[in-house]
Design a protein around this motif. Structure first.
Motif, PDB file in Angstrom:
ATOM      1  N   VAL A   1      -3.815  14.693   9.163  1.00 39.70           N
ATOM      2  CA  VAL A   1      -4.871  13.732  10.130  1.00 39.70           C
ATOM      3  C   VAL A   1      -4.290  12.471  10.129  1.00 39.70           C
ATOM      4  O   VAL A   1      -4.012  11.934   9.125  1.00 39.70           O
ATOM      5  N   VAL A   2      -4.480  11.804  11.256  1.00 39.53           N
ATOM      6  CA  VAL A   2      -4.226  10.405  11.500  1.00 39.53           C
ATOM      7  C   VAL A   2      -5.527   9.891  12.026  1.00 39.53           C
ATOM      8  O   VAL A   2      -5.866  10.444  13.246  1.00 39.53           O
ATOM      9  N   GLU A   3      -6.091   9.084  11.300  1.00 40.23           N
ATOM     10  CA  GLU A   3      -7.309   8.556  11.784  1.00 40.23           C
ATOM     11  C   GLU A   3      -7.251   7.592  12.766  1.00 40.23           C
ATOM     12  O   GLU A   3      -6.310   7.093  13.231  1.00 40.23           O
ATOM     13  N   GLN A   4      -8.574   6.932  13.448  1.00 35.71           N
ATOM     14  CA  GLN A   4      -8.448   6.169  14.354  1.00 35.71           C
ATOM     15  C   GLN A   4      -7.709   4.824  14.114  1.00 35.71           C
ATOM     16  O   GLN A   4      -7.186   4.288  14.866  1.00 35.71           O
ATOM     17  N   ALA A   5      -8.158   4.449  13.199  1.00 36.51           N
ATOM     18  CA  ALA A   5      -7.625   3.042  12.706  1.00 36.51           C
ATOM     19  C   ALA A   5      -7.107   3.335  11.044  1.00 36.51           C
ATOM     20  O   ALA A   5      -7.721   2.893  10.103  1.00 36.51           O
ATOM     21  N   PRO A   6      -6.052   4.071  10.947  1.00 41.00           N
ATOM     22  CA  PRO A   6      -5.452   4.397   9.609  1.00 41.00           C
ATOM     23  C   PRO A   6      -5.447   3.067   8.885  1.00 41.00           C
ATOM     24  O   PRO A   6      -4.775   2.024   9.476  1.00 41.00           O
ATOM     25  N   GLY A   7      -5.665   3.070   7.633  1.00 41.00           N
ATOM     26  CA  GLY A   7      -5.409   1.946   6.573  1.00 41.00           C
ATOM     27  C   GLY A   7      -4.148   1.592   6.241  1.00 41.00           C
ATOM     28  O   GLY A   7      -3.071   2.427   6.364  1.00 41.00           O
ATOM     29  N   TRP A   8      -3.735   0.415   6.059  1.00 37.92           N
ATOM     30  CA  TRP A   8      -2.293  -0.130   5.607  1.00 37.92           C
ATOM     31  C   TRP A   8      -2.373  -1.437   4.777  1.00 37.92           C
ATOM     32  O   TRP A   8      -3.433  -2.132   4.832  1.00 37.92           O
ATOM     33  N   GLN A   9      -1.464  -1.519   3.749  1.00 34.25           N
ATOM     34  CA  GLN A   9      -1.278  -2.709   3.143  1.00 34.25           C
ATOM     35  C   GLN A   9      -0.266  -3.468   3.318  1.00 34.25           C
ATOM     36  O   GLN A   9       1.021  -2.867   3.350  1.00 34.25           O
ATOM     37  N   PRO A  10       0.015  -4.785   3.259  1.00 32.85           N
ATOM     38  CA  PRO A  10       1.241  -5.396   3.309  1.00 32.85           C
ATOM     39  C   PRO A  10       1.943  -5.085   2.219  1.00 32.85           C
ATOM     40  O   PRO A  10       1.273  -4.826   1.025  1.00 32.85           O
ATOM     41  N   GLY A  11       3.218  -5.208   2.375  1.00 36.46           N
ATOM     42  CA  GLY A  11       4.201  -5.136   0.931  1.00 36.46           C
ATOM     43  C   GLY A  11       4.636  -3.774   0.895  1.00 36.46           C
ATOM     44  O   GLY A  11       5.630  -3.499   0.293  1.00 36.46           O
ATOM     45  N   PHE A  12       4.247  -2.623   2.022  1.00 35.87           N
ATOM     46  CA  PHE A  12       4.985  -1.345   2.088  1.00 35.87           C
ATOM     47  C   PHE A  12       6.059  -1.570   3.219  1.00 35.87           C
ATOM     48  O   PHE A  12       5.785  -2.097   4.156  1.00 35.87           O
ATOM     49  N   SER A  13       7.082  -0.885   3.041  1.00 34.45           N
ATOM     50  CA  SER A  13       7.973  -0.525   4.137  1.00 34.45           C
ATOM     51  C   SER A  13       7.538   0.613   5.133  1.00 34.45           C
ATOM     52  O   SER A  13       6.794   1.573   4.451  1.00 34.45           O
ATOM     53  N   ALA A  14       7.964   0.595   6.410  1.00 24.27           N
ATOM     54  CA  ALA A  14       7.634   1.815   7.119  1.00 24.27           C
ATOM     55  C   ALA A  14       8.034   3.118   6.543  1.00 24.27           C
ATOM     56  O   ALA A  14       7.341   4.135   6.529  1.00 24.27           O
ATOM     57  N   ALA A  15       9.179   2.881   6.020  1.00 28.00           N
ATOM     58  CA  ALA A  15       9.838   4.394   5.417  1.00 28.00           C
ATOM     59  C   ALA A  15       8.863   4.852   4.101  1.00 28.00           C
ATOM     60  O   ALA A  15       8.677   6.090   4.049  1.00 28.00           O
ATOM     61  N   GLU A  16       8.310   3.852   3.537  1.00 29.98           N
ATOM     62  CA  GLU A  16       7.629   3.848   2.235  1.00 29.98           C
ATOM     63  C   GLU A  16       6.188   4.754   2.552  1.00 29.98           C
ATOM     64  O   GLU A  16       5.808   5.493   1.907  1.00 29.98           O
ATOM     65  N   LEU A  17       5.664   4.326   3.790  1.00 33.42           N
ATOM     66  CA  LEU A  17       4.649   4.701   4.285  1.00 33.42           C
ATOM     67  C   LEU A  17       4.868   6.326   4.535  1.00 33.42           C
ATOM     68  O   LEU A  17       3.832   7.086   4.436  1.00 33.42           O
TER      69      LEU A  17
END
Lengths: 260, 325
Positions: A79-95
């Motif tokens: 599932v990908v929600e409407q506004a999926p959460g994220w935090q600064p400090g992660f790289s895109a690959a890590e996500l």
């Protein structure tokens, strides 16, 4: 692979979904459209197993999702929600790699997921440096990796407004990509979108909703009727048809809003 | 990452030897401490092994525990301003310790009761928030529990005999001065285990930072997993408070410094934060002993003096971020 029948959901005395039915098959792109407040995202939260309906039944790859644990569910659907959460400090690959956290039987490379979602160039970038649209793609790659890692024969991808943060060129390209992905990887994709023309152009099936009910369900040509859309959206529409009659588009006629 | 760990381990070694140098005089060069390890006189050896080393071990692992718990709590609540003390643990432990002192119980019992009090306070916090582990409700309940315990503690302090007042100050302000080998041995065994328990939740901690729904969609149970993280963090904090009193702000500062160095990924953060936390505690203890030598400040005074402006700076940064989001 997904069968939802007669779903009803009530909350605080309000009926959010009323006797709604939907089917989705592997390899198909099913899009859910409807005015704001029609219950599209609510329906998606039911299909994902996050919420339970008051009545009705859902069969996901032959299973009742509410009898499955989070782990088993994650093998069958992402599932990908409407506004999926994220935090600064992660790289895109890590996500993206978070999609492969659960050992679900199959080895898959996060780079493949990023390539399929055409965001591999963003791999080393920090999330805080990405635009909303880029982050959305990275989240899509995360959910895709989750399914690529699954050994289930039938898999479902649920997306809530995946094109919300994209311009119309990118939105069109993403929809084409999703349809191709559904066909090549035999994944069933169910997505909520707002753009009627995008839905008409790319969907294999469309569910049109209003006030928590299913107003129409079928192929784009069956569902996308001018009179029906005018009634559902409460606005007059102009229907534009290309010369070869292959493309249709609906344009709202401003100043003729009948909703009030 | 390897280089970072090496640098940090090296700085911890320097901090340890610098602390050892305090056996001679405050502010001595770390090399003096090193020399003490190599060729000590008999008196120095006694001082080093019986007083200095247990204190260094205790302060390092206490800092590591607070930082590890802080990193986990911040990820769990998706709130970079969260601190283990926020969910009532410190208040509960301090009140229990004061009660134990009131009844004249021996130090071991005071520590045990403080540990139980810390965990009990967490239970009460969860009960008030109606067993919910939702972010806002749990933190608000924690603030309420801290306020209740804080006022009860003040009430109790007014009734304590003069002799106990000094001891209760130790709980309120934090200190590593009472360190001995039994305590250090306990921390040597328990702290790596608790740090490891929190570290092995790194996948869940990463996903919880994206939100409980995402964690659920990815196959994790955010309620049970989140409760597990809070319990481990509570055990870590309760252990520290029960032996060293309330050493504030390390649980807030260390994860932030770690985040600046290694990013938000919990697999790296839950290693870097305990190392930095341990180092900060050693540094704070060294300052506490050196600044007003021969008098000694409570270590909590040092961490609060550094931590409060740090918290305000963080608040300012997060305000800026939300304006630009």
């Amino acid at each position: 692979m997904l069968e939802a029948s007669h779903l009803t959901l009530r909350h605080d005395g309000l009926t959010l979904l009323d006797d709604l039915s939907l089917t989705a098959a592997c390899g198909e792109l099913t899009l859910i459209i409807g005015p704001n407040g029609a219950g599209k995202s609510t329906l998606l939260s039911l299909l994902s197993g996050l919420r339970m309906p008051a009545s009705g039944q859902i069969r996901l790859c032959g299973h009742d999702p509410y009898r499955l644990g989070a782990r088993e569910l994650a093998r069958l659907r992402a599932v990908v929600e409407q506004a999926p959460g994220w935090q600064p400090g992660f790289s895109a690959a890590e996500l993206v790699m978070m999609g492969g956290y659960l050992p679900a039987g199959r080895q898959a490379d996060w780079r493949d997921a990023m390539r399929l979602m055409r965001c591999d160039a963003l791999a080393e970038r920090r999330l805080e440096t990405l635009s909303g649209g880029e982050r959305q793609r990275v989240h899509l790659a995360r959910a895709l990796l989750q399914l690529l890692c699954s050994d289930a024969t039938q898999r479902l991808l649920l997306l809530d407004e995946p094109t919300a943060a994209l311009d119309f060129g990118l939105a069109d390209a993403l929809m084409a990509q999703l349809r191709e992905l559904a066909q090549t990887h035999r994944i069933g994709i169910v997505a909520v979108v707002h753009d009627l023309n995008l839905a008409g152009r790319h969907a294999d099936r469309i569910l049109l909703m209003k006030n928590g009910c299913g107003a129409a369900f079928g192929t784009p040509s069956e569902v996308m009727r001018k009179e029906r859309l005018e009634a559902i959206y409460g606005v007059r529409l102009a229907e534009l048809i290309s010369q070869d009659e292959q493309l249709r588009a609906f344009v709202p006629l401003s100043g003729t809003d009948e909703r009030d | 990452m390897r280089l970072f760990t090496l640098v940090l381990l090296l700085s911890v070694a320097i901090a340890l030897t610098a602390g050892a140098a305090l056996v001679l005089a405050p502010g001595s060069h770390p090399s003096v401490g090193l020399a003490l390890f190599v060729s000590p006189t008999e008196v120095e050896r006694q001082l080093l092994w019986q007083l200095r080393l247990p204190r260094q071990v205790l302060s390092f692992f206490a800092g590591a525990l607070l930082a590890s718990a802080g990193g986990a709590i911040q990820a769990r609540f998706r709130n970079s301003l969260a601190e283990p003390g926020l969910i009532g643990i410190s208040g509960g432990a301090a009140l229990s310790a004061a009660l134990a002192l009131q009844f004249g119980l021996p130090v071991t019992w005071v520590s045990l009761l403080a540990f139980a009090g810390g965990l009990g306070a967490l239970g009460l916090t969860c009960l008030i928030s109606r067993q919910s582990v939702d972010n806002d409700r749990l933190i608000l309940a924690g603030i309420a529990v801290n306020a209740i315990f804080g006022s009860l503690l003040t009430l109790l302090i007014t009734t304590l005999p003069d002799g106990s007042l000094r001891t209760i100050t130790f709980w309120l302000m934090g200190s590593f001065a009472n360190a001995d080998w039994p305590q250090a041995r306990l921390f040597l065994l328990a702290a790596p285990w608790l740090v490891w328990l929190l570290f092995r939740e790194w996948r869940l901690l990463n996903l919880l930072q994206l939100g409980p729904e995402t964690a659920f969609h990815q196959g994790f149970d955010p309620r049970r997993g989140g409760a597990r993280v809070v319990l481990f963090a509570a055990m870590a904090v309760a252990l520290v408070v029960s032996h060293c009193g309330m050493v504030g702000f390390i649980g807030l500062m260390a994860p932030h410094l770690a985040r600046q160095l290694v990013g938000s990924h919990a697999r790296r953060l839950q290693i870097a934060a305990p190392l930095i936390g341990g180092w900060l505690a050693l540094l704070a203890d060294w300052l506490a002993q050196s600044l007003l030598y021969p008098a000694e400040l409570p270590v909590g005074v040092i961490t609060s003096l550094a931590g409060a402006p740090f918290f305000l700076w963080l608040l300012r940064q997060s305000g800026r971020r939300s304006r630009h989001a």
